[in-house]
Design a protein around this motif. Sequence first.
Motif, PDB file in Angstrom:
ATOM      1  N   TYR A  90       0.836  -1.193   0.000  1.00 18.78           N
ATOM      2  CA  TYR A  90       0.000   0.000   0.000  1.00 18.78           C
ATOM      3  C   TYR A  90       0.877   1.251   0.000  1.00 18.78           C
ATOM      4  O   TYR A  90       1.849   1.335   0.757  1.00 18.78           O
ATOM      5  N   TYR A  91       0.507   2.207  -0.841  1.00 15.80           N
ATOM      6  CA  TYR A  91       1.281   3.439  -1.018  1.00 15.80           C
ATOM      7  C   TYR A  91       0.523   4.649  -0.471  1.00 15.80           C
ATOM      8  O   TYR A  91      -0.706   4.681  -0.463  1.00 15.80           O
ATOM      9  N   ALA A  92       1.280   5.657  -0.057  1.00 14.40           N
ATOM     10  CA  ALA A  92       0.704   6.921   0.400  1.00 14.40           C
ATOM     11  C   ALA A  92       0.314   7.790  -0.788  1.00 14.40           C
ATOM     12  O   ALA A  92       0.986   7.768  -1.825  1.00 14.40           O
ATOM     13  N   ALA A  93      -0.751   8.554  -0.621  1.00 10.75           N
ATOM     14  CA  ALA A  93      -1.150   9.527  -1.645  1.00 10.75           C
ATOM     15  C   ALA A  93      -1.551  10.843  -0.993  1.00 10.75           C
ATOM     16  O   ALA A  93      -2.103  11.720  -1.646  1.00 10.75           O
ATOM     17  N   GLY A  94      -1.277  10.971   0.298  1.00  9.25           N
ATOM     18  CA  GLY A  94      -1.528  12.224   0.995  1.00  9.25           C
ATOM     19  C   GLY A  94      -2.980  12.476   1.322  1.00  9.25           C
ATOM     20  O   GLY A  94      -3.876  11.725   0.938  1.00  9.25           O
ATOM     21  N   ALA A  95      -3.200  13.561   2.058  1.00  9.29           N
ATOM     22  CA  ALA A  95      -4.555  13.968   2.426  1.00  9.29           C
ATOM     23  C   ALA A  95      -5.131  14.866   1.336  1.00  9.29           C
ATOM     24  O   ALA A  95      -4.426  15.697   0.774  1.00  9.29           O
ATOM     25  N   ARG A  96      -6.400  14.695   1.060  1.00  9.16           N
ATOM     26  CA  ARG A  96      -7.096  15.550   0.094  1.00  9.16           C
ATOM     27  C   ARG A  96      -7.834  16.649   0.854  1.00  9.16           C
ATOM     28  O   ARG A  96      -8.552  16.373   1.826  1.00  9.16           O
ATOM     29  N   SER A  97      -7.635  17.882   0.413  1.00  9.53           N
ATOM     30  CA  SER A  97      -8.305  19.036   1.002  1.00  9.53           C
ATOM     31  C   SER A  97      -8.889  19.897  -0.114  1.00  9.53           C
ATOM     32  O   SER A  97      -8.552  19.718  -1.287  1.00  9.53           O
ATOM     33  N   PHE A  98      -9.743  20.837   0.244  1.00 11.59           N
ATOM     34  CA  PHE A  98     -10.325  21.749  -0.738  1.00 11.59           C
ATOM     35  C   PHE A  98      -9.381  22.910  -1.023  1.00 11.59           C
ATOM     36  O   PHE A  98      -8.614  23.337  -0.147  1.00 11.59           O
ATOM     37  N   TYR A  99      -9.418  23.414  -2.247  1.00 13.22           N
ATOM     38  CA  TYR A  99      -8.775  24.694  -2.561  1.00 13.22           C
ATOM     39  C   TYR A  99      -9.724  25.468  -3.473  1.00 13.22           C
ATOM     40  O   TYR A  99     -10.341  24.906  -4.369  1.00 13.22           O
ATOM     41  N   THR A 100      -9.850  26.756  -3.162  1.00  9.02           N
ATOM     42  CA  THR A 100     -10.911  27.547  -3.781  1.00  9.02           C
ATOM     43  C   THR A 100     -10.449  28.934  -4.216  1.00  9.02           C
ATOM     44  O   THR A 100      -9.391  29.409  -3.799  1.00  9.02           O
ATOM     45  N   SER A 101     -11.266  29.562  -5.053  1.00  6.18           N
ATOM     46  CA  SER A 101     -10.976  30.916  -5.519  1.00  6.18           C
ATOM     47  C   SER A 101     -11.471  31.969  -4.525  1.00  6.18           C
ATOM     48  O   SER A 101     -11.128  33.137  -4.619  1.00  6.18           O
ATOM     49  N   LYS A 102     -12.307  31.529  -3.573  1.00  4.18           N
ATOM     50  CA  LYS A 102     -12.820  32.411  -2.509  1.00  4.18           C
ATOM     51  C   LYS A 102     -12.532  31.752  -1.168  1.00  4.18           C
ATOM     52  O   LYS A 102     -12.518  30.509  -1.067  1.00  4.18           O
ATOM     53  N   PRO A 103     -12.293  32.537  -0.128  1.00  4.87           N
ATOM     54  CA  PRO A 103     -11.952  31.944   1.175  1.00  4.87           C
ATOM     55  C   PRO A 103     -13.074  31.092   1.762  1.00  4.87           C
ATOM     56  O   PRO A 103     -14.253  31.443   1.656  1.00  4.87           O
ATOM     57  N   VAL A 104     -12.686  29.969   2.347  1.00  8.90           N
ATOM     58  CA  VAL A 104     -13.615  29.084   3.039  1.00  8.90           C
ATOM     59  C   VAL A 104     -13.051  28.866   4.445  1.00  8.90           C
ATOM     60  O   VAL A 104     -12.093  28.122   4.631  1.00  8.90           O
ATOM     61  N   THR A 105     -13.647  29.523   5.419  1.00 10.79           N
ATOM     62  CA  THR A 105     -13.168  29.389   6.796  1.00 10.79           C
ATOM     63  C   THR A 105     -14.108  28.544   7.662  1.00 10.79           C
ATOM     64  O   THR A 105     -13.708  28.026   8.687  1.00 10.79           O
ATOM     65  N   THR A 106     -15.356  28.408   7.213  1.00  8.73           N
ATOM     66  CA  THR A 106     -16.319  27.557   7.928  1.00  8.73           C
ATOM     67  C   THR A 106     -17.043  26.684   6.911  1.00  8.73           C
ATOM     68  O   THR A 106     -16.997  26.937   5.697  1.00  8.73           O
ATOM     69  N   VAL A 107     -17.746  25.693   7.404  1.00  6.52           N
ATOM     70  CA  VAL A 107     -18.470  24.788   6.520  1.00  6.52           C
ATOM     71  C   VAL A 107     -19.551  25.531   5.738  1.00  6.52           C
ATOM     72  O   VAL A 107     -19.903  25.147   4.609  1.00  6.52           O
ATOM     73  N   ASP A 108     -20.079  26.618   6.297  1.00  9.11           N
ATOM     74  CA  ASP A 108     -21.120  27.388   5.603  1.00  9.11           C
ATOM     75  C   ASP A 108     -20.583  28.109   4.366  1.00  9.11           C
ATOM     76  O   ASP A 108     -21.339  28.379   3.422  1.00  9.11           O
ATOM     77  N   ASP A 109     -19.286  28.424   4.374  1.00  8.54           N
ATOM     78  CA  ASP A 109     -18.696  29.178   3.257  1.00  8.54           C
ATOM     79  C   ASP A 109     -18.658  28.390   1.951  1.00  8.54           C
ATOM     80  O   ASP A 109     -18.587  28.971   0.866  1.00  8.54           O
ATOM     81  N   ILE A 110     -18.692  27.069   2.063  1.00 10.22           N
ATOM     82  CA  ILE A 110     -18.578  26.246   0.847  1.00 10.22           C
ATOM     83  C   ILE A 110     -19.950  26.025   0.196  1.00 10.22           C
ATOM     84  O   ILE A 110     -20.032  25.578  -0.954  1.00 10.22           O
ATOM     85  N   LYS A 111     -21.006  26.372   0.917  1.00 11.52           N
ATOM     86  CA  LYS A 111     -22.358  26.188   0.371  1.00 11.52           C
ATOM     87  C   LYS A 111     -22.546  27.017  -0.899  1.00 11.52           C
ATOM     88  O   LYS A 111     -22.145  28.180  -0.954  1.00 11.52           O
ATOM     89  N   GLY A 112     -23.142  26.399  -1.900  1.00  8.17           N
ATOM     90  CA  GLY A 112     -23.397  27.081  -3.173  1.00  8.17           C
ATOM     91  C   GLY A 112     -22.229  27.054  -4.136  1.00  8.17           C
ATOM     92  O   GLY A 112     -22.374  27.449  -5.301  1.00  8.17           O
ATOM     93  N   MET A 113     -21.073  26.593  -3.694  1.00  7.33           N
ATOM     94  CA  MET A 113     -19.897  26.539  -4.574  1.00  7.33           C
ATOM     95  C   MET A 113     -19.962  25.342  -5.514  1.00  7.33           C
ATOM     96  O   MET A 113     -20.635  24.335  -5.235  1.00  7.33           O
ATOM     97  N   LYS A 114     -19.261  25.456  -6.628  1.00  6.43           N
ATOM     98  CA  LYS A 114     -19.111  24.349  -7.581  1.00  6.43           C
ATOM     99  C   LYS A 114     -17.666  23.864  -7.459  1.00  6.43           C
ATOM    100  O   LYS A 114     -16.727  24.611  -7.739  1.00  6.43           O
ATOM    101  N   ILE A 115     -17.515  22.612  -7.044  1.00  7.84           N
ATOM    102  CA  ILE A 115     -16.195  22.057  -6.769  1.00  7.84           C
ATOM    103  C   ILE A 115     -15.916  20.856  -7.673  1.00  7.84           C
ATOM    104  O   ILE A 115     -16.742  19.946  -7.776  1.00  7.84           O
ATOM    105  N   ARG A 116     -14.758  20.894  -8.311  1.00  9.38           N
ATOM    106  CA  ARG A 116     -14.380  19.757  -9.160  1.00  9.38           C
ATOM    107  C   ARG A 116     -14.133  18.518  -8.313  1.00  9.38           C
ATOM    108  O   ARG A 116     -13.476  18.583  -7.260  1.00  9.38           O
ATOM    109  N   VAL A 117     -14.692  17.389  -8.746  1.00 11.08           N
ATOM    110  CA  VAL A 117     -14.461  16.105  -8.084  1.00 11.08           C
ATOM    111  C   VAL A 117     -14.097  15.060  -9.129  1.00 11.08           C
ATOM    112  O   VAL A 117     -14.369  15.230 -10.322  1.00 11.08           O
TER     113      VAL A 117
END
Length: 327
Positions: A148-175
């Motif tokens: 088994y190999y490591a691939a690191g932790a996945r986190s969000f990165y955005t064009s607008k700041p996201v400091t709380t879970v509410d900030d990501i609401k309404g955003m379109k995020i590539r998956v």
Amino acid sequence: MRKRTFLVLLVICLMVVAGCSTVGKNEITKKINLKESELHPKEYPTTQAELYLSKLLEEKSGGRINLKVYPGGQLGQGKVIQDAINAGIIDMDRSGVEAYAKVIPMTETFIMPFLFRDESHVWKVLDGPIGERLAQEFEKHDIIILGYYAAGARSFYTSKPVTTVDDIKGMKIRVIPSDLFKNMMQALGATGVEILFNDIYPKIQTEDVDGAENNLPSYLTGKHYELAPYLVLDEHLFIPEFLYVSKKTWNSLSPEDQKLLKECATEAAKLQRKLWAEFDLKAMKELESKGVKIIKPNKEPFRKAMQSLYDKYPQHKELIKEIQAVN
């Protein structure tokens, strides 16, 4: 389509013809020639580990076992590689568990967000009985996991700041293409948009998406920080990767050579994890030097928002409980 697939496989076969057959055992020299496909470039941690595996096999077999690694996607990717493995042209490959979510139900559990506490927890799970069970499930599909190999932790990165879970609401995020990933974004009040990795940059540029989620090296090498400079370190996913050999090739090896391959692959996996940790740290430092704004949100609200997602996948409840109980 069949003609095109045949031609692609023919090209791959010609590229690896130096080995002649997938496992060539000369009756006099007893030499074994193995071929492995690798999507990443030579300097990447996974490729470095595979090259180390090649060196170990050559040394410990007295030059009898030769593993040729083809980095940088030279032999293709995705279905092309799988077809080549099924045809006996290629022996080994590296993959992420998410690629088998629709084929091997157990693997889908491993892409549930906030399944793991941290990377140390990942290895306690995969290097233990649960990892063995996962390997057994893959063997039913003619895949022998070598490490088994490591691939690191996945986190969000955005064009607008996201400091709380509410900030990501309404955003379109590539998956990545996955119903589970789209459902994850829905649980956060956002929209998951399936886009190929190479298309992320232009899609952020045209505002078709507000950001994406991935590990740090991918965020850096894709230069996505130029358009999405806010890195939200929620670390919602640790998706394991693995090095494998086809069962056909595995069965053609003697028990002694199977043992040697497994032992050498275990050593290579240890190196890969070490190199990845260094690679990840280096990526973070470089991102900071480029002015990326690092946001460390309270993870608990993100984790709680996933309850609706967990409710959609009750089939994973028991295994999730078992994984999260590992200390």
